[in-house]
Design a protein around this motif. Structure first.
Motif, PDB file in Angstrom:
ATOM      1  N   ILE A  11       0.833  -1.204   0.000  1.00 46.50           N
ATOM      2  CA  ILE A  11       0.000   0.000   0.000  1.00 46.50           C
ATOM      3  C   ILE A  11       0.859   1.241   0.000  1.00 46.50           C
ATOM      4  O   ILE A  11       0.571   2.227  -0.690  1.00 46.50           O
ATOM      5  N   ARG A  12       2.025   1.230   0.758  1.00 45.27           N
ATOM      6  CA  ARG A  12       2.900   2.389   0.777  1.00 45.27           C
ATOM      7  C   ARG A  12       3.524   2.630  -0.588  1.00 45.27           C
ATOM      8  O   ARG A  12       3.675   3.762  -1.035  1.00 45.27           O
ATOM      9  N   HIS A  13       3.830   1.551  -1.302  1.00 42.66           N
ATOM     10  CA  HIS A  13       4.468   1.689  -2.614  1.00 42.66           C
ATOM     11  C   HIS A  13       3.506   2.239  -3.670  1.00 42.66           C
ATOM     12  O   HIS A  13       3.946   2.963  -4.585  1.00 42.66           O
ATOM     13  N   TYR A  14       2.241   1.864  -3.551  1.00 46.98           N
ATOM     14  CA  TYR A  14       1.284   2.236  -4.610  1.00 46.98           C
ATOM     15  C   TYR A  14       0.234   3.238  -4.118  1.00 46.98           C
ATOM     16  O   TYR A  14      -0.862   3.314  -4.666  1.00 46.98           O
ATOM     17  N   TRP A  15       0.576   4.035  -3.126  1.00 50.47           N
ATOM     18  CA  TRP A  15      -0.414   4.936  -2.549  1.00 50.47           C
ATOM     19  C   TRP A  15      -0.909   5.971  -3.546  1.00 50.47           C
ATOM     20  O   TRP A  15      -2.070   6.356  -3.544  1.00 50.47           O
ATOM     21  N   LYS A  16      -0.017   6.395  -4.440  1.00 54.38           N
ATOM     22  CA  LYS A  16      -0.447   7.393  -5.424  1.00 54.38           C
ATOM     23  C   LYS A  16      -1.479   6.810  -6.388  1.00 54.38           C
ATOM     24  O   LYS A  16      -2.468   7.466  -6.738  1.00 54.38           O
ATOM     25  N   PHE A  17      -1.253   5.572  -6.797  1.00 58.85           N
ATOM     26  CA  PHE A  17      -2.200   4.923  -7.700  1.00 58.85           C
ATOM     27  C   PHE A  17      -3.558   4.725  -7.018  1.00 58.85           C
ATOM     28  O   PHE A  17      -4.615   4.992  -7.592  1.00 58.85           O
ATOM     29  N   LEU A  18      -3.525   4.273  -5.757  1.00 61.62           N
ATOM     30  CA  LEU A  18      -4.761   4.058  -5.020  1.00 61.62           C
ATOM     31  C   LEU A  18      -5.508   5.367  -4.781  1.00 61.62           C
ATOM     32  O   LEU A  18      -6.742   5.431  -4.892  1.00 61.62           O
ATOM     33  N   ALA A  19      -4.745   6.423  -4.473  1.00 62.69           N
ATOM     34  CA  ALA A  19      -5.381   7.720  -4.267  1.00 62.69           C
ATOM     35  C   ALA A  19      -6.034   8.216  -5.550  1.00 62.69           C
ATOM     36  O   ALA A  19      -7.119   8.802  -5.539  1.00 62.69           O
ATOM     37  N   GLY A  20      -5.383   7.942  -6.683  1.00 60.16           N
ATOM     38  CA  GLY A  20      -5.973   8.342  -7.965  1.00 60.16           C
ATOM     39  C   GLY A  20      -7.266   7.602  -8.264  1.00 60.16           C
ATOM     40  O   GLY A  20      -8.235   8.182  -8.785  1.00 60.16           O
ATOM     41  N   CYS A  21      -7.281   6.308  -7.932  1.00 60.34           N
ATOM     42  CA  CYS A  21      -8.509   5.520  -8.143  1.00 60.34           C
ATOM     43  C   CYS A  21      -9.655   6.046  -7.292  1.00 60.34           C
ATOM     44  O   CYS A  21     -10.798   6.157  -7.755  1.00 60.34           O
TER      45      CYS A  21
END
Length: 576
Positions: A11-21
């Motif tokens: 989750i820390r690595h892909y937080w930007k992607f998740l926030a965009g979704c």
């Protein structure tokens, strides 16, 4: 930092992607939340209905009406109490799991629930009205008790009316001059239903509620009928009606009498009928779609969006391959067509001969609660080849319970009176000069009287203290009450009304009426049906000889009066 390390590495690595979704979903929610999505059907398959995985044959044809049958239900008391709680609290008719035995064949885990609307308004539990509020909950003092609105004993038995010379029930004031065949108090009474006596309640039995795809002799559901406002404890009026319709080749429900035992309660004799579902459509020739009218429907133009008609019709067959659009088109056309367009184009949309027979049947059999009644009890069959509709009747527990003198152009209504449309001769023969004759002026209901939905009071109706008319009430003279539409019988139906008002179709209707009169009454078929059904009923365990005898005699009286009254009517006597 310690808090950050508690978050998983991915989750820390892909937080930007998740926030965009999440942001994208938020935008969709804001921009599309007010957009209505309409369902469209592109398939043209002629098949429909749920997949049947098990069809139990049984040992005896359940709807062989010439023999006695047996039904036993076993369920847990705790489940039954929860079902009653749900009905009492919010009007929900929840299913209870039960083991069912029909004519010796056991079906474990079927679903059963209460069935009915106004019928259940008189249901009591521990001496009090079972439904505390909302639909079916206008209990009032004494509801469901003998002498009260739900349990008043009828004078006259099976039909709501009273044979000549019968005494009015206690609590009912009968003015001088009430016409022959007038419904005084019996037409307003319901059966006395008690939750402590489940063997007397109206039930819907569903074979696949807990076992997917199961049918019994092709049926998904059957209904166990109960004495209504128009029938005695035997519901003989409905059985006779179904018998006559079937004998004439009409598409109708099958029926039979059965002994009925619930847990360790006493056995009673009950009428069971086919509940119209996808199996019901097999009685029609060719491919088509079956639609059920809902009690909340009004058959009025609500635009072109199918969602807006969800309270009007339910599609029974061919779901996923057909839709509601043909019904919507019919409603909008009937609502907007000029009289000239109606006369010219009706035959392009509706099987006129079939409609004439349907309307004639309802009048001849004194069934006020048809497509124009408060229950909206009808189906539409849409033939995919001819692209035409036929109207199919069902739910006849109020048939053969009105005023025997009702003319061919009079519309029946609750309580056995009638109004509108007929000639002066029709009204004079009813025992009065007003179209409301039949239910006497000055009617005074018993204390605690509770009207069903769609109740139409007569002129001079004197309500008891605390009387509150329900939604759908039609006042004297056809004035709509809260939430209701003006019209005969507390409802009205524009297709039926325009058809009967049209001079072009008058001869078609009257010809159908004459033919059916000869077939049903002049031939003696109606009286023969009473005799034949009564003989079968006498062989059923739990049969009440006194009640059945009273019901049968009252029905014979009504049929005799109806035969005599119509014999001299100009619609019958004219050569065509």
């Amino acid at each position: 930092m310690r808090l950050r390390h508690r978050i998983p590495v991915r989750i820390r690595h892909y937080w930007k992607f998740l926030a965009g979704c999440l942001a994208f979903l938020l935008v969709l929610t804001v921009t599309l939340s007010t957009v209505r999505i309409r369902p469209y059907v592109t398939s043209s398959s002629d098949t429909g209905g749920g997949q049947v995985t098990q069809d139990i044959a049984g040992t005896v044809d359940l709807f062989d009406e010439t023999v006695a049958h047996s039904i036993t239900l076993v369920f847990r008391d705790a489940d039954y109490e929860r079902m009653l709680d749900a009905f009492s609290d919010d009007g929900e008719k929840e299913y209870v799991e039960a083991d069912l035995t029909i004519d010796g064949t056991t079906l474990p885990s079927v679903g059963i629930r209460l069935k009915g609307n106004s019928t259940l308004a008189g249901l009591t539990r521990d001496g009090e009205t079972a439904r505390r509020g909302g639909p079916g909950g206008q209990g009032g003092p004494g509801a469901g008790q003998p002498g009260g609105p739900g349990g008043q004993e009828r004078q006259g038995g099976a039909r709501g009316g009273m044979p000549r010379g019968a005494a009015a029930p206690d609590g009912v004031t009968v003015p001088d001059g009430a016409g022959r065949g007038a419904v005084i108090g019996g037409g307003f009474s319901r059966a006395a239903l008690k939750a402590e006596e489940p063997e007397t309640l109206p039930w819907l039995i569903r074979f696949d509620e807990y076992v997917d795809g199961r049918r019994y002799q092709g049926h998904r559901e059957i209904a166990v009928r109960v004495a209504g406002m128009g029938g005695g404890s035997t519901v003989l009026n409905e059985a006779v009606t179904l018998n006559l319709l079937a004998a004439a080749g009409e598409v109708t429900q099958e029926y039979a009498y059965t002994s009925f035992t619930v847990n360790d309660r006493p056995t009673t004799a009950r009428l069971v009928v086919e509940h119209p579902d996808e199996h019901f459509a097999e009685d029609f020739d060719g491919a088509g779609v079956l639609y059920k009218s809902l009690a909340t429907g009004r058959f009025t133009d609500q635009g072109d969006d199918p969602i807006d008609y969800a309270d009007d019709f339910k599609q029974i067959t061919m779901k996923g391959s057909q839709d509601l659009q043909p019904v919507i088109d019919l409603i909008r056309w009937v609502d907007g067509a000029s009289d000239a367009e109606f006369d010219e184009q009706l035959a392009d949309r509706v099987d006129v001969e079939s409609l004439a027979r349907y309307v004639a049947w309802q009048n001849l059999l004194l069934n006020f609660d048809d497509m124009s009644g408060p229950g909206r009890n009808y189906y539409l069959w849409y033939d995919l080849t001819s692209k035409k509709f036929s109207v199919i009747g069902w739910d006849y527990n109020l048939a053969l319970s009105g005023d025997a003198t009702q003319g061919p152009h009079e519309q029946g209504r609750l309580g056995g009176g009638f109004r509108g449309g007929g000639d002066q001769g029709d009204r004079d023969r009813a025992g009065g000069t007003e179209p409301d004759a039949g239910l006497p002026d000055g009617f005074t209901p018993p204390e605690g009287f509770t009207p069903p939905e769609g109740f139409t009071p007569p002129e001079g109706f004197t309500p008891p203290e605390g009387f509150t008319p329900p939604d759908g009430t039609t006042g004297p003279g056809g004035n709509a009450g809260p939430g209701g539409n003006a019209g005969p019988g507390g409802g009205g139906h524009k297709l039926k009304e325009r058809f009967l008002a049209s001079e072009k179709f008058k001869q078609v209707y009257e010809a159908a009426y004459r033919d059916l009169y000869q077939e049903v009454y002049a031939s003696g078929a109606a009286l023969d049906a009473v005799d034949a059904i009564t003989k079968v009923l006498a062989t059923v365990d739990g049969y009440d000889a006194a009640a059945a005898g009273s019901d049968a005699e009252s029905l014979r009286t009504l049929i005799g009066q109806r035969t005599e009254s119509l014999a001299s009517n100009e619609v019958i006597t004219q050569s065509g």
